[in-house]
Design a protein around this motif. Sequence first.
Motif, PDB file in Angstrom:
ATOM      1  N   PRO A   4      40.922  62.723  48.000  1.00  0.00           N
ATOM      2  CA  PRO A   4      41.480  64.062  48.248  1.00  0.00           C
ATOM      3  C   PRO A   4      42.545  64.404  47.214  1.00  0.00           C
ATOM      4  O   PRO A   4      43.192  63.524  46.661  1.00  0.00           O
ATOM      5  CB  PRO A   4      42.079  63.944  49.648  1.00  0.00           C
ATOM      6  CG  PRO A   4      42.245  62.493  49.901  1.00  0.00           C
ATOM      7  CD  PRO A   4      41.241  61.778  49.047  1.00  0.00           C
ATOM      8  N   ARG A  25      47.302  70.313  54.534  1.00  0.00           N
ATOM      9  CA  ARG A  25      46.873  69.073  55.201  1.00  0.00           C
ATOM     10  C   ARG A  25      45.634  69.336  56.048  1.00  0.00           C
ATOM     11  O   ARG A  25      44.681  68.554  56.046  1.00  0.00           O
ATOM     12  CB  ARG A  25      47.988  68.511  56.071  1.00  0.00           C
ATOM     13  CG  ARG A  25      47.531  67.247  56.796  1.00  0.00           C
ATOM     14  CD  ARG A  25      48.614  66.717  57.713  1.00  0.00           C
ATOM     15  NE  ARG A  25      48.141  65.541  58.409  1.00  0.00           N
ATOM     16  CZ  ARG A  25      47.625  65.562  59.640  1.00  0.00           C
ATOM     17  NH1 ARG A  25      47.504  66.691  60.309  1.00  0.00           N
ATOM     18  NH2 ARG A  25      47.212  64.445  60.209  1.00  0.00           N
ATOM     19  N   ARG A  26      45.652  70.449  56.792  1.00  0.00           N
ATOM     20  CA  ARG A  26      44.497  70.786  57.631  1.00  0.00           C
ATOM     21  C   ARG A  26      43.229  70.921  56.786  1.00  0.00           C
ATOM     22  O   ARG A  26      42.139  70.578  57.221  1.00  0.00           O
ATOM     23  CB  ARG A  26      44.762  72.095  58.381  1.00  0.00           C
ATOM     24  CG  ARG A  26      43.687  72.432  59.419  1.00  0.00           C
ATOM     25  CD  ARG A  26      43.878  73.810  60.024  1.00  0.00           C
ATOM     26  NE  ARG A  26      43.580  74.878  59.097  1.00  0.00           N
ATOM     27  CZ  ARG A  26      42.347  75.261  58.720  1.00  0.00           C
ATOM     28  NH1 ARG A  26      41.288  74.640  59.180  1.00  0.00           N
ATOM     29  NH2 ARG A  26      42.169  76.248  57.877  1.00  0.00           N
ATOM     30  N   ARG A  27      43.395  71.382  55.557  1.00  0.00           N
ATOM     31  CA  ARG A  27      42.250  71.552  54.651  1.00  0.00           C
ATOM     32  C   ARG A  27      41.862  70.276  53.920  1.00  0.00           C
ATOM     33  O   ARG A  27      40.992  70.295  53.064  1.00  0.00           O
ATOM     34  CB  ARG A  27      42.550  72.659  53.643  1.00  0.00           C
ATOM     35  CG  ARG A  27      42.612  74.018  54.297  1.00  0.00           C
ATOM     36  CD  ARG A  27      42.893  75.091  53.290  1.00  0.00           C
ATOM     37  NE  ARG A  27      42.995  76.379  53.946  1.00  0.00           N
ATOM     38  CZ  ARG A  27      42.512  77.496  53.442  1.00  0.00           C
ATOM     39  NH1 ARG A  27      41.881  77.485  52.284  1.00  0.00           N
ATOM     40  NH2 ARG A  27      42.648  78.619  54.087  1.00  0.00           N
ATOM     41  N   GLY A  28      42.521  69.166  54.246  1.00  0.00           N
ATOM     42  CA  GLY A  28      42.108  67.876  53.720  1.00  0.00           C
ATOM     43  C   GLY A  28      42.864  67.365  52.508  1.00  0.00           C
ATOM     44  O   GLY A  28      42.485  66.342  51.940  1.00  0.00           O
ATOM     45  N   ARG A  30      46.058  65.587  50.562  1.00  0.00           N
ATOM     46  CA  ARG A  30      47.216  64.722  50.799  1.00  0.00           C
ATOM     47  C   ARG A  30      48.432  65.591  50.521  1.00  0.00           C
ATOM     48  O   ARG A  30      48.467  66.316  49.537  1.00  0.00           O
ATOM     49  CB  ARG A  30      47.224  63.540  49.839  1.00  0.00           C
ATOM     50  CG  ARG A  30      46.286  62.440  50.252  1.00  0.00           C
ATOM     51  CD  ARG A  30      46.493  61.247  49.354  1.00  0.00           C
ATOM     52  NE  ARG A  30      46.100  61.608  47.998  1.00  0.00           N
ATOM     53  CZ  ARG A  30      45.347  60.872  47.206  1.00  0.00           C
ATOM     54  NH1 ARG A  30      44.930  59.701  47.616  1.00  0.00           N
ATOM     55  NH2 ARG A  30      45.026  61.269  46.012  1.00  0.00           N
TER      56      ARG A  30
END
Length: 161
Positions: A4, A25-28, A30
């Motif tokens: 990521p 963060r929700r979208r992946g 770090r």
Amino acid sequence: MSEPRTALITGANRGLGHATAAELRRRGLRVIVTARDGDAAAEAAARIGPDVRAHPLDVTDPDAAGRAAARLGAVDVLVCNAGVLLDAGDDPLAVPLDVVERTLAVNLLGGWRVAQAFVPGMVKRGWGGGWSSSPAAPGRSARGCGRGRRRTRCRRPRSTG
């Protein structure tokens, strides 16, 4: 599956910076949350999720962004969100110049310092992006990176020879 991307957000201990960090963060991605106060950064990171990193970063310290870049390593997405509004409601002609200087130290020079510390790595890797919510964002913060509606794309400079 590829690793990521890593996003660093300045001024992410509250408000727009915190919401941006949570969404990334929700979208992946770090996420590294930064704030002037290291404890505030750690508390914000804990609220977002257990895998979110925190790092103290005072954008008015001339060396802090360089130290952060050396310690944190590659950043793929840079969000320069740290900002202040010290003269809200004041007559612009009556604002003391020391207040203007403190505002510019955060809103202009702070974002510029952070961009100078992290964007060259993006250019070198040939990938990266940035966004600034500061009202006085630098127009061209590093070679190969231009601003379009405060969103920056980085690419390797074209060969001239």
